[in-house]
Design an enzyme around this catalytic site. Structure first.
Site, PDB file in Angstrom:
ATOM      1  N   LYS A 221       2.726  -7.771 -16.993  1.00  0.00           N
ATOM      2  CA  LYS A 221       2.741  -6.372 -16.543  1.00  0.00           C
ATOM      3  C   LYS A 221       3.711  -5.536 -17.378  1.00  0.00           C
ATOM      4  O   LYS A 221       3.432  -4.397 -17.732  1.00  0.00           O
ATOM      5  CB  LYS A 221       3.168  -6.334 -15.075  1.00  0.00           C
ATOM      6  CG  LYS A 221       2.294  -5.469 -14.208  1.00  0.00           C
ATOM      7  CD  LYS A 221       2.507  -5.737 -12.738  1.00  0.00           C
ATOM      8  CE  LYS A 221       1.346  -6.501 -12.141  1.00  0.00           C
ATOM      9  NZ  LYS A 221       1.527  -6.782 -10.709  1.00  0.00           N
TER      10      LYS A 221
ATOM     11  N   ASN B 110      -0.039   1.072   2.902  1.00  0.00           N
ATOM     12  CA  ASN B 110       0.588  -0.261   2.915  1.00  0.00           C
ATOM     13  C   ASN B 110       1.912  -0.165   3.667  1.00  0.00           C
ATOM     14  O   ASN B 110       2.355   0.938   3.985  1.00  0.00           O
ATOM     15  CB  ASN B 110       0.768  -0.748   1.468  1.00  0.00           C
ATOM     16  CG  ASN B 110       1.639   0.192   0.661  1.00  0.00           C
ATOM     17  OD1 ASN B 110       2.813   0.390   0.966  1.00  0.00           O
ATOM     18  ND2 ASN B 110       1.051   0.830  -0.342  1.00  0.00           N
TER      19      ASN B 110
ATOM     20  N   ASP C 225      -3.452   1.261  -4.754  1.00  0.00           N
ATOM     21  CA  ASP C 225      -4.290   1.049  -5.939  1.00  0.00           C
ATOM     22  C   ASP C 225      -5.697   1.609  -5.760  1.00  0.00           C
ATOM     23  O   ASP C 225      -6.413   1.817  -6.732  1.00  0.00           O
ATOM     24  CB  ASP C 225      -4.387  -0.451  -6.256  1.00  0.00           C
ATOM     25  CG  ASP C 225      -3.065  -1.003  -6.753  1.00  0.00           C
ATOM     26  OD1 ASP C 225      -2.433  -0.344  -7.599  1.00  0.00           O
ATOM     27  OD2 ASP C 225      -2.647  -2.073  -6.277  1.00  0.00           O
TER      28      ASP C 225
ATOM     29  N   LYS D 156       2.115  -2.453 -19.408  1.00  0.00           N
ATOM     30  CA  LYS D 156       2.482  -1.081 -19.041  1.00  0.00           C
ATOM     31  C   LYS D 156       3.564  -0.508 -19.954  1.00  0.00           C
ATOM     32  O   LYS D 156       4.071   0.584 -19.710  1.00  0.00           O
ATOM     33  CB  LYS D 156       2.908  -1.025 -17.572  1.00  0.00           C
ATOM     34  CG  LYS D 156       1.802  -1.428 -16.591  1.00  0.00           C
ATOM     35  CD  LYS D 156       2.041  -0.939 -15.178  1.00  0.00           C
ATOM     36  CE  LYS D 156       0.915  -1.402 -14.264  1.00  0.00           C
ATOM     37  NZ  LYS D 156       0.948  -0.824 -12.927  1.00  0.00           N
TER      38      LYS D 156
ATOM     39  N   PHE E 119       8.059  -1.887 -10.821  1.00  0.00           N
ATOM     40  CA  PHE E 119       8.217  -2.908  -9.790  1.00  0.00           C
ATOM     41  C   PHE E 119       6.918  -3.694  -9.709  1.00  0.00           C
ATOM     42  O   PHE E 119       5.859  -3.175 -10.065  1.00  0.00           O
ATOM     43  CB  PHE E 119       8.501  -2.265  -8.424  1.00  0.00           C
ATOM     44  CG  PHE E 119       9.966  -2.075  -8.170  1.00  0.00           C
ATOM     45  CD1 PHE E 119      10.686  -1.141  -8.897  1.00  0.00           C
ATOM     46  CD2 PHE E 119      10.618  -2.839  -7.213  1.00  0.00           C
ATOM     47  CE1 PHE E 119      12.042  -0.965  -8.661  1.00  0.00           C
ATOM     48  CE2 PHE E 119      11.972  -2.669  -6.970  1.00  0.00           C
ATOM     49  CZ  PHE E 119      12.691  -1.733  -7.697  1.00  0.00           C
TER      50      PHE E 119
ATOM     51  N   LYS F   1     -13.429  14.300  11.303  1.00  0.00           N
ATOM     52  CA  LYS F   1     -13.273  12.909  11.716  1.00  0.00           C
ATOM     53  C   LYS F   1     -14.644  12.248  11.761  1.00  0.00           C
ATOM     54  O   LYS F   1     -15.575  12.804  12.338  1.00  0.00           O
ATOM     55  CB  LYS F   1     -12.607  12.875  13.092  1.00  0.00           C
ATOM     56  CG  LYS F   1     -12.312  11.477  13.573  1.00  0.00           C
ATOM     57  CD  LYS F   1     -11.706  11.469  14.955  1.00  0.00           C
ATOM     58  CE  LYS F   1     -11.725  10.039  15.472  1.00  0.00           C
ATOM     59  NZ  LYS F   1     -11.852   9.955  16.888  1.00  0.00           N
TER      60      LYS F   1
HETATM   61  N1  CTP Z   1       2.014   1.817  -9.900  1.00  0.00           N
HETATM   62  C1  CTP Z   1       1.699   3.083 -10.314  1.00  0.00           C
HETATM   63  N2  CTP Z   1       0.495   3.628 -10.018  1.00  0.00           N
HETATM   64  C2  CTP Z   1      -0.436   2.937  -9.339  1.00  0.00           C
HETATM   65  C3  CTP Z   1      -0.134   1.614  -8.931  1.00  0.00           C
HETATM   66  C4  CTP Z   1       1.110   1.090  -9.222  1.00  0.00           C
HETATM   67  O1  CTP Z   1       2.534   3.734 -10.941  1.00  0.00           O
HETATM   68  N3  CTP Z   1      -1.586   3.477  -9.050  1.00  0.00           N
HETATM   69  C5  CTP Z   1       3.329   1.253 -10.245  1.00  0.00           C
HETATM   70  C6  CTP Z   1       4.171   0.860  -9.048  1.00  0.00           C
HETATM   71  O2  CTP Z   1       5.028   1.893  -8.641  1.00  0.00           O
HETATM   72  C7  CTP Z   1       4.952  -0.331  -9.576  1.00  0.00           C
HETATM   73  C8  CTP Z   1       3.977  -0.972 -10.539  1.00  0.00           C
HETATM   74  O3  CTP Z   1       3.125   0.066 -10.958  1.00  0.00           O
HETATM   75  O4  CTP Z   1       6.079   0.053 -10.305  1.00  0.00           O
HETATM   76  C9  CTP Z   1       3.191  -2.030  -9.856  1.00  0.00           C
HETATM   77  O5  CTP Z   1       2.176  -2.400 -10.702  1.00  0.00           O
HETATM   78  P1  CTP Z   1       0.810  -3.005 -10.194  1.00  0.00           P
HETATM   79  O6  CTP Z   1       0.044  -3.338 -11.408  1.00  0.00           O
HETATM   80  O7  CTP Z   1       0.187  -2.164  -9.156  1.00  0.00           O
HETATM   81  O8  CTP Z   1       1.324  -4.278  -9.564  1.00  0.00           O
HETATM   82  P2  CTP Z   1       1.104  -4.829  -8.172  1.00  0.00           P
HETATM   83  O9  CTP Z   1       1.309  -3.764  -7.141  1.00  0.00           O
HETATM   84  O10 CTP Z   1       2.000  -6.002  -8.122  1.00  0.00           O
HETATM   85  O11 CTP Z   1      -0.445  -5.147  -8.111  1.00  0.00           O
HETATM   86  P3  CTP Z   1      -1.456  -6.171  -8.840  1.00  0.00           P
HETATM   87  O12 CTP Z   1      -0.712  -7.434  -9.070  1.00  0.00           O
HETATM   88  O13 CTP Z   1      -2.507  -6.255  -7.839  1.00  0.00           O
HETATM   89  O14 CTP Z   1      -1.899  -5.515 -10.095  1.00  0.00           O
END
Ligand code: CTP
Length: 397
Positions: free
Chosen positions: A335, A208, A277, A339, A321, A287
């Site tokens: 969230k 990303n 994700d 979490k 975040f 490759k």
């Molecule tokens: N994070 C993590 N491990 C992952 C994905 C995210 O620790 N595999 C952490 C990121 O560093 C951030 C937070 O989780 O602090 C973001 O949560 P997430 O649920 O991924 O939120 P978004 O990126 O906003 O995605 P979505 O809304 O699609 O769930």
């Protein structure tokens, strides 16, 4: 925080005096108002007129020539100062300050200071090693003066050794540190930053646009507040801030391992990384040729590091975040709960100037108690400072 601060830049007679112009410009970029005081010897290297033009303030250097002024220049310049920095500082100016000698405009102003002082020496390496110079530096350190040590390298005199004026960024970082509250002194803070990269084959990956700037700004701001910082970052072009311990990773799995290895030591964990994700369910070592490429790429979820940390027992403050486009607050609140976080910082990535790849950000901070703080669009360094003020406050509770 340098923004809004009143700083005196002292310049003494070293060949490195021209570098003070760059320091002046950087301090102004960070939002400081800077006044320059220089020695007559420094004026041999760079004209006071240059500093006057760039600083947009009168330059203090020869009080006997500045007729027509009613105030006492070397006292007036110290009024309301937040910080003074001498860069470059010669052995002479350091010696005079240590001995309490005030025989010109700059050294007179230095004796009248009541604010933090940062000194960046520059001189020949043998002069720097001289026990008298070292004694003077040691004595001033004991008085609370912060030194930015000179660097090793080729010197103006042709010798190679320790004596070169430190890099501008290093000096600016020390100034920022001296101006920050020591609200996280001795606290170990683990910060993640940047994207992760999930390989598909030897040359392709899923990632990303995160640049790591927000996480790096947090690492710098935490260090400025006295924290011991562990910065774990995915691929980024940024240079880790001085004084933090940096671990470089590529994939989400590597980031997870690095975070779990250090989480036990950390009192605060801030997950600013844009962890991917998803990863490809199969990884091809070589490759993939386009002729033989599958039409469909099967994905699997990466491990959610933050979720796992929230479930791992331990006395730590957990900050996450989130990047949202709709129902920003509602999603963030969910969230935070899901979490098991103490605080969540939400980017509304639809707002201009917020989110990936910019120098600025506009975020909303939510905490466990339900408090919601909206921060307007500001530099990422300022956002970092505000987030850490909230963290320090939560630690107090
Ligand atoms: N994070 C993590 N491990 C992952 C994905 C995210 O620790 N595999 C952490 C990121 O560093 C951030 C937070 O989780 O602090 C973001 O949560 P997430 O649920 O991924 O939120 P978004 O990126 O906003 O995605 P979505 O809304 O699609 O769930």
């Amino acid at each position: 925080m340098i923004s809004g601060k009143k700083i005196m830049l002292g310049v003494s007679g070293s060949i490195a005096a021209y570098k003070a112009l760059d320091i002046l410009r950087r301090l102004q970029e960070e939002g400081a108002s800077v006044r320059v005081a220089m020695t007559k010897n420094a004026a041999h290297f760079v004209s006071p007129m240059t500093f006057l033009t760039l600083s947009r303030h009168p330059v203090l250097w020869d009080e006997f020539r500045d007729s027509g002024r009613s105030d006492i220049g070397h006292i007036a310049i110290t009024e309301g100062l937040d910080l003074a920095v001498i860069a470059p500082a010669t052995a002479n100016v350091i010696g005079k300050l240590a001995a309490g000698i005030a025989d010109d405009a700059l050294t007179s102003a230095l004796l009248a200071l009541e604010c933090p002082l940062v000194i960046a020496p520059a001189m020949n390496d043998r002069m720097y090693r001289n026990p008298v110079v070292q004694r003077n530096i040691g004595f001033l350190r004991e008085q609370g003066v912060r030194f930015v040590d000179p660097e090793e390298g080729p010197l103006a005199c042709g010798a190679i050794g320790q004596g070169r004026l430190a890099e501008t960024e290093r000096i600016v970082q020390e100034v920022a540190s001296a101006l920050s509250p020591r609200s996280l002194a001795g606290v170990t803070v683990l910060i993640t930053a940047g994207p992760t990269r999930e390989p598909i084959d030897a040359v392709r990956f899923i990632s990303n646009p995160s640049t790591g700037r927000m996480g790096f700004a947090l690492a710098e701001a935490a260090r400025n507040r006295g924290a011991d910082v562990i910065l774990i970052s995915g691929p980024t072009e940024l240079t880790p801030p001085w004084g933090v311990s940096h671990v470089s990773v590529t994939t989400a799995a590597e980031m997870r391992r690095a975070v779990m290895d250090s989480a036990g030591k950390a009192r605060v964990v801030i997950m600013a990384a844009a962890v991917s994700d998803f990863r490809s369910a199969e990884r091809s070592e070589g490759k993939i040729k386009k002729e033989s490429a599958p039409e469909v790429l099967r994905l699997e979820r990466t491990e959610d590091i933050l979720l796992e940390l929230g479930r791992t027992p331990g006395k730590r403050l957990l900050v996450g975040f989130a990047a949202e486009t709709d129902s920003v607050i509602q999603n963030a609140r969910q969230k935070l709960k899901q979490k098991n976080l103490d605080m969540i910082v939400v980017n509304d990535i639809t707002r201009q100037g917020a989110g990936f790849g910019t120098d600025t950000n506009a975020v909303t901070v939510l905490d466990r108690s339900g408090a919601v703080t909206d921060l307007p669009l500001m530099k990422k360094s300022e956002v970092a400072a505000r987030i850490l003020d909230n963290v320090a406050e939560l630690l107090q509770k």
